[in-house]
Design a protein around this motif. Structure first.
Motif, short mmCIF file in Angstrom:
data_model
loop_
_atom_site.label_atom_id
_atom_site.label_comp_id
_atom_site.label_asym_id
_atom_site.label_seq_id
_atom_site.Cartn_x
_atom_site.Cartn_y
_atom_site.Cartn_z
N ALA A 25 -24.44 -5.46 -36.76
CA ALA A 25 -25.31 -6.30 -35.93
C ALA A 25 -24.49 -7.25 -35.05
CB ALA A 25 -26.27 -7.10 -36.82
N GLY A 29 -22.96 -7.73 -28.53
CA GLY A 29 -24.34 -8.13 -28.25
C GLY A 29 -24.52 -9.63 -28.39
N TYR A 107 -20.83 0.52 -24.18
CA TYR A 107 -20.32 -0.53 -25.08
C TYR A 107 -18.81 -0.45 -25.17
CZ TYR A 107 -21.00 -3.56 -29.25
OH TYR A 107 -21.02 -4.59 -30.15
N PHE A 229 -31.38 -5.00 -29.77
CA PHE A 229 -29.97 -4.60 -29.60
C PHE A 229 -29.08 -5.38 -30.57
CE2 PHE A 229 -25.80 -4.84 -27.60
CZ PHE A 229 -25.60 -3.55 -27.13
N SER A 230 -29.32 -6.68 -30.61
CA SER A 230 -28.44 -7.53 -31.40
C SER A 230 -28.53 -7.22 -32.89
CB SER A 230 -28.79 -8.99 -31.14
OG SER A 230 -27.79 -9.82 -31.66
N SER A 232 -29.15 -4.29 -34.05
CA SER A 232 -28.89 -2.84 -34.19
C SER A 232 -30.15 -2.08 -34.61
CB SER A 232 -27.79 -2.56 -35.23
OG SER A 232 -26.61 -3.25 -34.94
N MET A 235 -32.81 2.52 -33.43
CA MET A 235 -32.11 3.81 -33.31
C MET A 235 -31.61 4.35 -34.65
SD MET A 235 -28.37 2.91 -31.88
CE MET A 235 -27.65 3.92 -33.16
N ALA A 237 -29.63 2.89 -36.98
CA ALA A 237 -28.38 2.41 -37.58
C ALA A 237 -28.67 1.75 -38.93
CB ALA A 237 -27.67 1.44 -36.65
N1 PFF Z 1 -25.79 -4.90 -32.65
C1 PFF Z 1 -24.61 -4.61 -31.88
C2 PFF Z 1 -24.21 -5.83 -31.11
O1 PFF Z 1 -24.99 -6.80 -31.06
O2 PFF Z 1 -23.14 -5.86 -30.53
C3 PFF Z 1 -24.81 -3.43 -30.96
C4 PFF Z 1 -25.43 -2.24 -31.64
C5 PFF Z 1 -24.76 -1.63 -32.69
C6 PFF Z 1 -26.68 -1.81 -31.26
C7 PFF Z 1 -25.36 -0.60 -33.38
C8 PFF Z 1 -27.29 -0.77 -31.91
C9 PFF Z 1 -26.62 -0.19 -32.98
F1 PFF Z 1 -27.18 0.79 -33.63
#
Ligand code: PFF
Length: 457
Positions: A25, A29, A107, A229-230, A232, A235, A237
């Motif tokens: 996480a 992000g 990324y 996004f932050s 994760s 998707m 993960a």
């Molecule tokens: N959460 C990560 C970040 O904030 O940098 C980005 C990320 C990683 C998004 C893994 C989605 C994911 F599955």
């Protein structure tokens, strides 16, 4: 549902899980995307909406993903296959796999920049960068140089491949236990430095005083995308990571802790960037270069600044690496589990393909005009990917995961997985309500609104 036949390994305990999931996480992000997205979207109002989304959508969806993961002990596609007969739901896992690939491709470009800054801080390239103009020039030189931009992104992907091909070893869990707390301490020192700069107050009000006239659908959508996004989410993960958490561990507590630390680090990044930015007279809507431009000037204005610069960029690169590992791992685990590929082959093939998609993003920041803003697309290619995968696709994924848990698999089954250790989920009724009604409806309305008004495309 039969148990997976291979020994997949598990986190050593709750702390190992919390740190590994927080490692996924916490990444670019929080430290790169959050401050510039807040800066582009008016500051305080965005932050307030972001916090609301973390609580009302982020935490519920996080718990939903963890519940699916622990119950099925599978990758996202396999997890849906294990829980339904239908052909549709595994495709939702498939969307997650595709999204992981899409996110990793842009990324890794930004993660490459952190390596570039680490290199410059080690070799004296940041010395004498004391004001915003000079700092912006250093950033522009780095990101517009086609060779550097591509090599750095490639180097970062290579590091990610090397870790993932060997399986997630005890090494990562052990390393995050030391590195994450270290990142926190360095950031705390930087927060104190930034907040005691003359003129820092304006930055703090910018971050926390909401100006409601700034709220538009774009702001709301960006805040939602950023929350997902932050953490994760959207998707799979966290489905994958939850699949490694032993049944005896308190999952609600672990999930909420991850959300708490993730949010804390984002707010701390804001408390470094905005006071420093306002103290040096910069522009909050500086876009993806914001963090890279602001920080060197504060490093140079503090004692032992170069030491902190090296430490910070090294830790930022590591924070990014623990996130890219989780992105690649989602895609690799799908090809290994569902398609029978060797892990080694999957890591190299997917990492290599990802590099091809990373190249146009790497070249979109000034090296090739057609890939930049107003070229072939209205956004530059990196931002385009950031929005498609990092906002829309995660939002769509989060809707579908909520609908699945709320309406198909069912709240009682999900709760049984969440509470398998015997520890209760506080406000379980509220959680069920949020997952069934609030998450899907709110996210859907926003997505429809954005498409209908063409705000984004
Ligand atoms: N959460 C990560 C970040 O904030 O940098 C980005 C990320 C990683 C998004 C893994 C989605 C994911 F599955």
């Amino acid at each position: 549902m039969s148990a997976p036949s291979v020994d997949r390994g598990q986190w050593s305990g709750k702390l190992g899980f919390i740190l590994a999931a927080a490692g996924s996480a916490i990444g670019l992000g929080n430290i790169w995307r959050f401050p510039y997205t807040a800066g582009e979207n008016g500051g305080g109002a965005f932050v307030l909406i972001y916090l609301g989304f973390v609580a009302l959508i982020g935490v519920p969806v996080l718990l939903a993903e963890l519940a699916i993961g622990r119950k099925t002990q599978r990758n996202p596609v396999g997890a849906f296959k294990a829980l339904t007969e239908s052909k549709f739901w595994p495709m939702v896992g498939g969307l997650g796999v595709l999204t992981g690939f899409g996110i990793l491709a842009f990324y890794s470009v930004v993660a490459g920049w952190t390596l570039g800054y680490l290199y410059m801080s080690l070799t004296g390239g940041l010395a004498g960068v004391t004001e915003a103009g000079a700092s912006a020039a250093v950033f522009t030189n780095l990101v517009t140089d086609p060779v550097w931009a591509i090599v750095l992104a490639g180097a970062f992907l290579l590091l990610t491949i090397l870790v993932v091909r060997g399986g997630i070893s005890g090494g990562i869990e052990r390393a995050t236990k030391i590195l994450m707390p270290l990142l926190f301490v360095i950031m705390l020192i930087l927060v104190i430095r930034a907040m005691t700069l003359p003129g820092a107050g304006a930055g703090i009000s910018y971050l926390f005083k909401p100006d409601f006239s700034k709220i538009t659908t774009t702001v709301v959508m960006s805040a939602l995308g950023q929350a997902l996004f932050s953490l994760s989410l959207g998707m799979g993960a966290m489905i994958t990571y939850g699949s490694y958490l032993p049944e005896k561990e308190n999952m609600p507590f672990a999930g909420v802790s991850v959300a708490f630390f993730d949010t804390l680090i984002a707010i701390m990044a804001g408390l470094i960037i905005f006071p420093a930015l306002f103290a040096t007279g910069g522009d909050p809507s500086g876009g993806p270069g914001l963090v890279f431009v602001v920080l060197p000037t504060i490093f140079n204005a503090m004692p032992a600044g170069n030491f902190f610069a090296v430490a910070f960029y090294a830790l930022l690169a590591i924070a990014a690496l623990t996130s890219t590992i989780s992105l690649l791992e989602v895609v690799v685990s799908y090809f290994v589990d569902e398609r029978g590929w060797r892990r080694d082959k999957a890591a190299w093939t997917i990492g290599g393909l990802c590099f091809l998609l990373a190249v146009p993003s790497a070249l979109s920041q000034g090296a090739v005009a057609e890939l930049g803003t107003g070229g072939l697309f209205s956004w530059d290619f990196l931002t385009l990917n950031n929005n498609i995968w990092g906002n829309y696709s995660l939002s769509l994924g989060a809707i579908l995961i909520s609908v699945f848990v709320g309406w198909k698999w069912g709240i009682p089954s999900a709760l049984a997985s969440l509470e398998a250790s015997g520890d209760r989920l506080p406000a379980a009724g509220l959680w069920g309500f949020l997952i069934r009604y609030v998450c899907p409806v709110v996210i859907l309305i926003l997505l429809i609104f954005i498409v209908a008004t063409g705000t984004y495309f």
